[in-house]
Design a protein around this motif. Structure first.
Motif, PDB file in Angstrom:
ATOM      1  N   ARG A   4      13.793   8.955  12.390  1.00  0.00           N
ATOM      2  CA  ARG A   4      13.166   8.856  13.704  1.00  0.00           C
ATOM      3  C   ARG A   4      13.908   7.806  14.536  1.00  0.00           C
ATOM      4  O   ARG A   4      14.069   6.662  14.098  1.00  0.00           O
ATOM      5  CB  ARG A   4      11.711   8.442  13.535  1.00  0.00           C
ATOM      6  CG  ARG A   4      10.981   8.387  14.844  1.00  0.00           C
ATOM      7  CD  ARG A   4       9.497   8.422  14.600  1.00  0.00           C
ATOM      8  NE  ARG A   4       8.782   7.996  15.770  1.00  0.00           N
ATOM      9  CZ  ARG A   4       7.496   7.699  15.762  1.00  0.00           C
ATOM     10  NH1 ARG A   4       6.809   7.767  14.641  1.00  0.00           N
ATOM     11  NH2 ARG A   4       6.899   7.336  16.864  1.00  0.00           N
ATOM     12  N   LEU A  29      13.800   0.124  15.796  1.00  0.00           N
ATOM     13  CA  LEU A  29      12.896  -0.949  15.367  1.00  0.00           C
ATOM     14  C   LEU A  29      13.466  -1.681  14.155  1.00  0.00           C
ATOM     15  O   LEU A  29      13.439  -2.910  14.088  1.00  0.00           O
ATOM     16  CB  LEU A  29      11.511  -0.378  15.038  1.00  0.00           C
ATOM     17  CG  LEU A  29      10.522  -1.380  14.466  1.00  0.00           C
ATOM     18  CD1 LEU A  29      10.203  -2.458  15.488  1.00  0.00           C
ATOM     19  CD2 LEU A  29       9.242  -0.693  14.007  1.00  0.00           C
ATOM     20  N   LEU A  78       8.396   1.796   9.054  1.00  0.00           N
ATOM     21  CA  LEU A  78       7.313   1.363   9.939  1.00  0.00           C
ATOM     22  C   LEU A  78       6.929   2.462  10.923  1.00  0.00           C
ATOM     23  O   LEU A  78       5.772   2.605  11.297  1.00  0.00           O
ATOM     24  CB  LEU A  78       7.743   0.107  10.688  1.00  0.00           C
ATOM     25  CG  LEU A  78       8.030  -1.093   9.785  1.00  0.00           C
ATOM     26  CD1 LEU A  78       8.573  -2.260  10.594  1.00  0.00           C
ATOM     27  CD2 LEU A  78       6.772  -1.503   9.049  1.00  0.00           C
ATOM     28  N   LEU A  79       7.917   3.208  11.372  1.00  0.00           N
ATOM     29  CA  LEU A  79       7.641   4.339  12.263  1.00  0.00           C
ATOM     30  C   LEU A  79       8.135   5.607  11.574  1.00  0.00           C
ATOM     31  O   LEU A  79       9.285   5.994  11.738  1.00  0.00           O
ATOM     32  CB  LEU A  79       8.374   4.170  13.608  1.00  0.00           C
ATOM     33  CG  LEU A  79       7.958   2.992  14.478  1.00  0.00           C
ATOM     34  CD1 LEU A  79       8.821   2.910  15.718  1.00  0.00           C
ATOM     35  CD2 LEU A  79       6.500   3.117  14.863  1.00  0.00           C
ATOM     36  N   PRO A  80       7.300   6.253  10.788  1.00  0.00           N
ATOM     37  CA  PRO A  80       7.782   7.387   9.995  1.00  0.00           C
ATOM     38  C   PRO A  80       8.192   8.573  10.873  1.00  0.00           C
ATOM     39  O   PRO A  80       7.747   8.688  12.020  1.00  0.00           O
ATOM     40  CB  PRO A  80       6.579   7.754   9.130  1.00  0.00           C
ATOM     41  CG  PRO A  80       5.537   6.755   9.391  1.00  0.00           C
ATOM     42  CD  PRO A  80       5.876   6.004  10.609  1.00  0.00           C
ATOM     43  N   LYS A 140      -0.494   0.572  14.139  1.00  0.00           N
ATOM     44  CA  LYS A 140       0.928   0.630  14.467  1.00  0.00           C
ATOM     45  C   LYS A 140       1.260  -0.376  15.570  1.00  0.00           C
ATOM     46  O   LYS A 140       2.283  -1.045  15.547  1.00  0.00           O
ATOM     47  CB  LYS A 140       1.274   2.055  14.907  1.00  0.00           C
ATOM     48  CG  LYS A 140       2.767   2.299  14.963  1.00  0.00           C
ATOM     49  CD  LYS A 140       3.074   3.746  15.229  1.00  0.00           C
ATOM     50  CE  LYS A 140       2.811   4.609  14.016  1.00  0.00           C
ATOM     51  NZ  LYS A 140       2.819   6.029  14.334  1.00  0.00           N
ATOM     52  N   TRP A 194       1.583  -3.789  14.234  1.00  0.00           N
ATOM     53  CA  TRP A 194       2.886  -3.936  13.581  1.00  0.00           C
ATOM     54  C   TRP A 194       3.952  -4.227  14.611  1.00  0.00           C
ATOM     55  O   TRP A 194       4.747  -5.134  14.477  1.00  0.00           O
ATOM     56  CB  TRP A 194       3.253  -2.638  12.857  1.00  0.00           C
ATOM     57  CG  TRP A 194       3.039  -2.708  11.402  1.00  0.00           C
ATOM     58  CD1 TRP A 194       2.087  -2.064  10.678  1.00  0.00           C
ATOM     59  CD2 TRP A 194       3.795  -3.468  10.464  1.00  0.00           C
ATOM     60  NE1 TRP A 194       2.194  -2.381   9.363  1.00  0.00           N
ATOM     61  CE2 TRP A 194       3.233  -3.245   9.205  1.00  0.00           C
ATOM     62  CE3 TRP A 194       4.883  -4.343  10.573  1.00  0.00           C
ATOM     63  CZ2 TRP A 194       3.725  -3.837   8.065  1.00  0.00           C
ATOM     64  CZ3 TRP A 194       5.376  -4.928   9.426  1.00  0.00           C
ATOM     65  CH2 TRP A 194       4.795  -4.680   8.193  1.00  0.00           C
ATOM     66  N   LEU A 195       3.936  -3.416  15.678  1.00  0.00           N
ATOM     67  CA  LEU A 195       4.945  -3.556  16.722  1.00  0.00           C
ATOM     68  C   LEU A 195       4.869  -4.937  17.357  1.00  0.00           C
ATOM     69  O   LEU A 195       5.882  -5.585  17.595  1.00  0.00           O
ATOM     70  CB  LEU A 195       4.742  -2.493  17.794  1.00  0.00           C
ATOM     71  CG  LEU A 195       5.323  -1.133  17.452  1.00  0.00           C
ATOM     72  CD1 LEU A 195       4.962  -0.120  18.509  1.00  0.00           C
ATOM     73  CD2 LEU A 195       6.837  -1.228  17.311  1.00  0.00           C
ATOM     74  N   CYS A 251       6.329  -7.477  15.089  1.00  0.00           N
ATOM     75  CA  CYS A 251       7.794  -7.397  15.075  1.00  0.00           C
ATOM     76  C   CYS A 251       8.368  -8.031  16.339  1.00  0.00           C
ATOM     77  O   CYS A 251       9.344  -8.783  16.301  1.00  0.00           O
ATOM     78  CB  CYS A 251       8.266  -5.953  14.984  1.00  0.00           C
ATOM     79  SG  CYS A 251       7.711  -5.165  13.495  1.00  0.00           S
TER      80      CYS A 251
END
Lengths: 295, 373
Positions: free
Chosen positions: A231, A237, A286-288, B3, B6-7, B10
């Motif tokens: 992705r 990221l 983290l973003l699958p 999510k 998480w972002l 980060c």
């Protein structure tokens, strides 16, 4: 501080382009390329060698991309009879062979000292602007390539190579030439990565054999695995996160006042910890990857 | 939602990494100098050894009142034995910490691009560990305290030729250092009428070097000249003994590096040369202070150069009465012109900022340690 920030964004952008290149192969195509850094190395060395011969910079970049694409074709063909994991080992070997050549062919690559004094792209511009322009170019390229890569992933070609990854027999039944798909996947990833390699040489003013070490490929793999393989947003990221750790640790050392000998260990430890945490808690990053559900 | 958290986390890490400024206490009442050393990776032992020398220098300067009424603060960054990391570290030192001078690195192939960047930025570079002759071409703001390989090669050639050896086989690592030694040594040795029968540039990190050693042995030399990093050297020393190659003498080039990780019984009696370590009264005092501070002796001959670099930079700042990079360079030139009394001997620079007559030691490994011969 401002200069350093510019530099961090530039170098992060360059790694992002390399990671996007790897993502086309490993993310979309499921190809275990463990020698990916070879393509970036070709880009960097082509730029350096072209400069040493007095050619213009774009010629060096184009040469690097052409050579890397050609190597991509060879590597793609190389795998015809190899299972995926054996192919991965073969790519690692190809990268090591290239590094050995770079280390020993003094007349062409400068041997172990590498090629130094490669001029930057906007060197004749006044002081802050040269770096800002280069950063803008790199970030512009990242945006463009991220967009193209996402489009590629969602387009017909992307769907075909995802099918090749998941169900090779089914893809063959549907009339796809798997060999051709694989070769084209490696070639497109190679071209993108060679471009990043050229930018690396222009940014660092240097191309050397240390850049071709297998560890560099695994840095890119870590970025993909942490962020989300397959992705585009995930890849970006991952790059941001890992680059941030790299940049943050020296400052953390100054702020918290612990010894510099621990800082190196802390950096390695933090990256290992992030990777482990991701593998344990979010195996797909983290973003699958989002696969299109049948509508 | 998860999510997004998480972002956010980060982004916070990224922002912190990018925006935080160095600790104010360090910034205010001190004059800062930078160093980039291999504190992780295969040269970490020597990197740490140099760091110890450097820190001892800083403590001593500060104990004697600091520089220009301020404390001297040294910011040491890790190069991880990687040129990209080293360049990032040098950029941080030059643009964020705004240091007037940077000491380091150790490997020539990392020092060269890093020093080139520093010179371009107008930051003084002090070389304490790299011997590539390309250092000489870096330009005005670059200085070397350590001898470059041409001087080292001439010394080794004089020493080995003087032993009556005429046919030599050489094994060195395949990197900037090894390539320079192999080529330079052969050139100088054959100028005197000797002959280098075989030359092997080995690839680092192997578990065995039998093939390379057997290849050398076929040339039947009067003596072997070798140079290798700690762990690799341990393998080479063990296997050369097992293969029975010790009937002829072995000569270690940069001996402290060659024997640092080898068990004593495998190098007993071996001879070699090294960059000049701490010497004379100053050197003795330094060695005592080093041992007292770190509860351990020297790990290499390089720490003294780190120590001298700090003390010389402090002297240069005092001499120039300013802490800009231009002041440091002017100060270094003036201090270097008169000859600076360092623990590695008197340091004087030539017109290119390189040390005149750098010291080398002839050594023998005896009773578990290196002694002069």
């Amino acid at each position: 501080m401002f200069d350093f920030l510019t530099y961090l964004l530039t170098i992060g952008g360059i790694y992002a382009i390399m990671a996007l290149g790897l993502n086309i192969q490993a993310g979309y195509g499921g190809l275990l390329n463990f020698g990916h850094i070879a393509f970036a190395g070709i880009g960097a060395y082509a730029t350096g060698i072209a400069h040493a011969r007095g050619w213009p910079v774009p010629a060096g970049m184009a040469l690097g991309m052409a050579l890397a694409t050609a190597l991509g074709w060879c590597i793609g063909r190389l795998g015809r009879r190899l299972a995926a994991d054996y192919w991965g080992i073969a790519t690692l070997a190809v990268a090591e062979i290239l590094r050995t050549v770079a280390l020993n062919e003094d007349w062409l690559t400068g041997g172990a000292n590498g090629i130094s004094a490669i001029p930057g792209l906007f060197e004749n511009q006044p002081r802050p602007w040269n770096e800002l322009l280069f950063m803008a170019l790199v970030l512009g390229l990242v945006a463009l390539l991220a967009w193209l890569s996402a489009r590629l992933g969602d387009g017909r070609f992307g769907r075909a190579i995802r099918l090749m990854r998941e169900q090779p027999q089914l893809a063959a039944c549907m009339g796809y030439d798997l060999q051709s798909l694989k070769t084209r996947t490696v070639m497109s990833g190679a071209a993108v990565t060679a471009l990043a390699g050229s930018l690396y040489a222009l940014q660092m003013n240097f191309a050397g054999p240390e850049f071709l070490l297998a560890a560099e490929t695994f840095v890119l793999w870590t970025m993909l695995m942490v962020g989300g393989i397959g992705r585009t947003a995930g890849v970006l990221l991952g790059v941001v996160l890992l680059q941030a750790v790299h940049a943050f640790v020296p400052f953390a050392k100054d702020m918290l006042g612990f010894d510099s000998d621990r800082a190196g260990a802390l950096r390695l430890g933090m990256i290992g910890l992030i990777l482990l945490a991701c593998l344990l808690l979010r195996r797909e990053g983290l973003l699958p990857e989002k696969l299109r559900a049948s509508a | 939602m998860k999510k997004r958290n998480w972002l956010a986390a980060c982004a916070a890490v990224a922002l912190q990494g990018a925006l935080c400024t160095p600790w104010p206490a360090l910034a205010q009442a001190s004059i800062r100098i930078g160093a980039v050393l291999p504190l992780t990776g295969p040269s970490a032992t020597i990197g740490e050894d140099i760091r110890r020398g450097i820190m001892l220098g800083v403590d001593e300067v500060n104990a004697n009142g600091g520089v220009l009424g301020k404390k001297l603060a040294l910011i040491v960054e890790d190069s991880a034995n990687n040129p990209t990391t080293a360049l990032t570290a040098a950029r941080k030192l030059a643009t964020v910490d705004k240091v007037p001078a940077v000491i380091g690195e150790y490997s020539s192939s990392i020092t060269l691009p890093m020093a080139q960047y520093l010179v371009k930025e107008g930051v003084a570079h002090v070389n304490i560990g790299s011997s590539s002759t390309k250092v000489r071409a870096l330009g005005g703001a670059a200085y070397s305290l350590i001898g470059l390989e041409d001087a080292g090669n001439r010394h080794a050639v004089r020493d080995t030729y003087g032993m009556g050896w005429r046919k030599i086989a050489v094994i060195v690592p395949n990197n900037a250092f090894g390539q320079g030694v192999a080529e330079g040594f052969r050139h100088e040795f054959e100028k005197l009428g000797g002959k280098v029968l075989a030359q092997v540039l080995y690839a680092g990190g192997q578990s065995s070097y039998r093939r390379e050693l057997q290849q050398l042995a076929r040339s039947k030399p009067d003596a072997y000249l070798y140079s290798a990093y700690g762990q690799e050297s341990a393998v080479i020393n063990r296997e050369s003994k097992e293969l029975g190659l010790r009937q002829v003498p072995w000569y270690a080039y940069i001996m402290s590096m060659c024997v640092s990780d080898t068990p004593a019984e495998n190098v007993e009696g071996q001879i070699g040369m090294d960059v000049g370590a701490a010497k004379g009264e100053l050197g003795k005092a330094y060695e005592t202070a080093f041992r007292a501070r770190h509860k351990e002796g020297f790990k290499s001959a390089f720490n003294g150069y780190g120590y001298d670099a700090v003390r010389m930079l402090a002297a240069a700042l005092t001499q120039a009465k300013g802490s800009s990079s231009a002041d440091v360079q002017r100060g270094l030139k003036e201090v270097g012109a008169g000859g600076f009394a360092g623990v590695t001997g008197t340091i004087a620079f030539d017109a290119e900022g390189q040390r005149i007559d750098p010291p080398y030691d002839n050594l023998r490994y005896q009773g578990g340690r290196l002694v002069p011969r």
